[in-house]
Motif scaffolding. Structure first.
Motif, PDB file in Angstrom:
ATOM      1  N   GLY A   1      -4.217 -11.465  78.848  1.00 32.45           N
ATOM      2  CA  GLY A   1      -2.892 -12.081  78.726  1.00 32.45           C
ATOM      3  C   GLY A   1      -2.585 -13.172  79.719  1.00 32.45           C
ATOM      4  O   GLY A   1      -1.442 -13.639  79.796  1.00 32.45           O
ATOM      5  N   SER A   2      -3.584 -13.607  80.500  1.00 32.25           N
ATOM      6  CA  SER A   2      -3.328 -14.649  81.506  1.00 32.25           C
ATOM      7  C   SER A   2      -3.301 -16.024  80.863  1.00 32.25           C
ATOM      8  O   SER A   2      -3.988 -16.290  79.875  1.00 32.25           O
ATOM      9  N   GLY A   3      -2.484 -16.907  81.403  1.00 32.36           N
ATOM     10  CA  GLY A   3      -2.382 -18.266  80.864  1.00 32.36           C
ATOM     11  C   GLY A   3      -1.645 -19.178  81.824  1.00 32.36           C
ATOM     12  O   GLY A   3      -1.191 -18.755  82.891  1.00 32.36           O
ATOM     13  N   ALA A   4      -1.558 -20.444  81.438  1.00 33.10           N
ATOM     14  CA  ALA A   4      -0.871 -21.436  82.272  1.00 33.10           C
ATOM     15  C   ALA A   4      -0.215 -22.478  81.375  1.00 33.10           C
ATOM     16  O   ALA A   4      -0.651 -22.708  80.241  1.00 33.10           O
ATOM     17  N   ALA A   5       0.825 -23.086  81.886  1.00 34.98           N
ATOM     18  CA  ALA A   5       1.565 -24.116  81.149  1.00 34.98           C
ATOM     19  C   ALA A   5       1.738 -25.341  82.025  1.00 34.98           C
ATOM     20  O   ALA A   5       1.851 -25.237  83.257  1.00 34.98           O
ATOM     21  N   VAL A   6       1.772 -26.525  81.396  1.00 33.41           N
ATOM     22  CA  VAL A   6       1.908 -27.797  82.095  1.00 33.41           C
ATOM     23  C   VAL A   6       3.289 -28.388  81.812  1.00 33.41           C
ATOM     24  O   VAL A   6       3.718 -28.449  80.647  1.00 33.41           O
TER      25      VAL A   6
ATOM     26  N   GLY B   1       2.249 -15.458  80.695  1.00 34.67           N
ATOM     27  CA  GLY B   1       1.689 -14.154  80.375  1.00 34.67           C
ATOM     28  C   GLY B   1       1.610 -13.283  81.615  1.00 34.67           C
ATOM     29  O   GLY B   1       2.571 -13.148  82.366  1.00 34.67           O
ATOM     30  N   SER B   2       0.429 -12.720  81.874  1.00 34.92           N
ATOM     31  CA  SER B   2       0.259 -11.833  83.031  1.00 34.92           C
ATOM     32  C   SER B   2       0.307 -12.575  84.357  1.00 34.92           C
ATOM     33  O   SER B   2       0.384 -11.952  85.421  1.00 34.92           O
ATOM     34  N   LEU B   3       0.262 -13.918  84.313  1.00 32.33           N
ATOM     35  CA  LEU B   3       0.362 -14.721  85.544  1.00 32.33           C
ATOM     36  C   LEU B   3       1.770 -15.298  85.744  1.00 32.33           C
ATOM     37  O   LEU B   3       2.000 -16.038  86.709  1.00 32.33           O
ATOM     38  N   ALA B   4       2.689 -14.960  84.850  1.00 28.67           N
ATOM     39  CA  ALA B   4       4.034 -15.537  84.922  1.00 28.67           C
ATOM     40  C   ALA B   4       4.737 -15.205  86.235  1.00 28.67           C
ATOM     41  O   ALA B   4       5.512 -16.010  86.766  1.00 28.67           O
ATOM     42  N   ALA B   5       4.460 -14.022  86.781  1.00 28.09           N
ATOM     43  CA  ALA B   5       5.127 -13.606  88.022  1.00 28.09           C
ATOM     44  C   ALA B   5       4.738 -14.482  89.203  1.00 28.09           C
ATOM     45  O   ALA B   5       5.452 -14.522  90.215  1.00 28.09           O
ATOM     46  N   LEU B   6       3.611 -15.205  89.098  1.00 25.65           N
ATOM     47  CA  LEU B   6       3.183 -16.085  90.194  1.00 25.65           C
ATOM     48  C   LEU B   6       4.006 -17.368  90.252  1.00 25.65           C
ATOM     49  O   LEU B   6       3.957 -18.085  91.250  1.00 25.65           O
ATOM     50  N   GLY B   7       4.727 -17.689  89.180  1.00 28.74           N
ATOM     51  CA  GLY B   7       5.559 -18.894  89.162  1.00 28.74           C
ATOM     52  C   GLY B   7       4.741 -20.169  89.143  1.00 28.74           C
ATOM     53  O   GLY B   7       3.739 -20.281  88.421  1.00 28.74           O
ATOM     54  N   ASN B   8       5.120 -21.127  89.996  1.00 29.17           N
ATOM     55  CA  ASN B   8       4.419 -22.412  90.059  1.00 29.17           C
ATOM     56  C   ASN B   8       3.067 -22.229  90.751  1.00 29.17           C
ATOM     57  O   ASN B   8       2.991 -21.783  91.889  1.00 29.17           O
TER      58      ASN B   8
END
Length: 242
Positions: free
Chosen positions: A58-63, A99-106
């Motif tokens: 579920g990990s991902g990233a957005a630009v 996803g699962s990395l959302a809690a890390l924020g920027n």
């Protein structure tokens, strides 16, 4: 007197007819504002540690969107076919976890360099005040001034229930360079013989591979993901023709 009047009218007609010409062997410089709207997606993060490879579910990233200033130089090979080059101030792209990395924020940021060259076809007559066009080309993209925020720079994203913080450590990143195809369409409104205003929309098939290298107490950990940026690029500009 009649002959003089006729000559004057003919001269005025000739001037007005060519006042807005975009014709062969002419150059046009445009300067204006660019907006990048990434249509982004990413693959799950793959972690290579202790001789094994695993995927973070579920990990991902957005630009994020970005804005910048750009200049184009266009040369008309014929009355309808032109070649355009584009250069701009490198925009700063912000990357955030999903996803699962959302809690890390920027997660961090990078400036993207993307000079481009396109071939265009301009519709209508060279003397037309309004000229639409379509084009296609390529851009070479690389990334500079890459900065990582704390959760990534310290390797906190590698914390796990089994190993705790043992895989954490100072982390660096590299982003791959690539050639990306572009298509665009635009419209030029010729105000007079030299000045014009223009709008265009472009789409680029752009992706990069991000590789994170973490120096942990248990050894080097590498993490990677493929990020599709695929931006829609809007350009509003003022042009000068000579």
């Amino acid at each position: 007197m009649k002959r003089s009047s006729s000559a004057l009218l003919f001269s005025l007609f000739a001037i007005s007819g060519g006042a807005h010409a975009q014709s062969a062997n002419q150059w046009m410089l445009n300067a204006g504002w660019i907006h990048l709207a990434p249509q982004d997606s990413s693959q799950p993060l793959t972690v290579n540690a202790l001789g094994a490879s695993s995927t973070v579910p579920g990990s991902g990233a957005a630009v994020s969107d970005a804005d910048t200033f750009a200049i184009t130089a266009t040369y008309f090979v014929t009355d309808h076919i032109a070649v355009e080059t584009l250069l701009g101030v490198p925009p700063k792209l912000q990357l955030s976890g999903t996803g699962s990395l959302a809690a890390l924020g920027n997660l961090g940021s990078a400036r993207v360099w993307s000079p481009a060259i396109l071939a265009q076809y301009h519709f209508g007559e060279p003397t037309a005040r309004l000229r639409p066009y379509v084009g296609a080309g390529v851009t070479y993209v690389w990334f500079k001034n890459i900065e990582l925020n704390s959760p990534i720079a310290t390797g906190q994203f590698l914390a796990s229930p089994t190993l705790g913080a043992k895989l954490e450590g100072p982390t660096s990143v590299s982003l791959s360079s690539s050639l990306a195809p572009i298509v665009n369409a635009g419209l030029t409104y010729n105000v007079n013989s030299h000045w014009s205003v223009g709008v265009s929309v472009s789409y680029a098939w752009l992706s990069t591979r991000a590789t994170l290298t973490t120096r942990s107490s248990l050894g080097t950990v590498t993490s990677s993901t493929k990020l599709k940026i695929d931006p829609i690029v809007s350009f509003v500009s003022v042009g000068y023709r000579f």
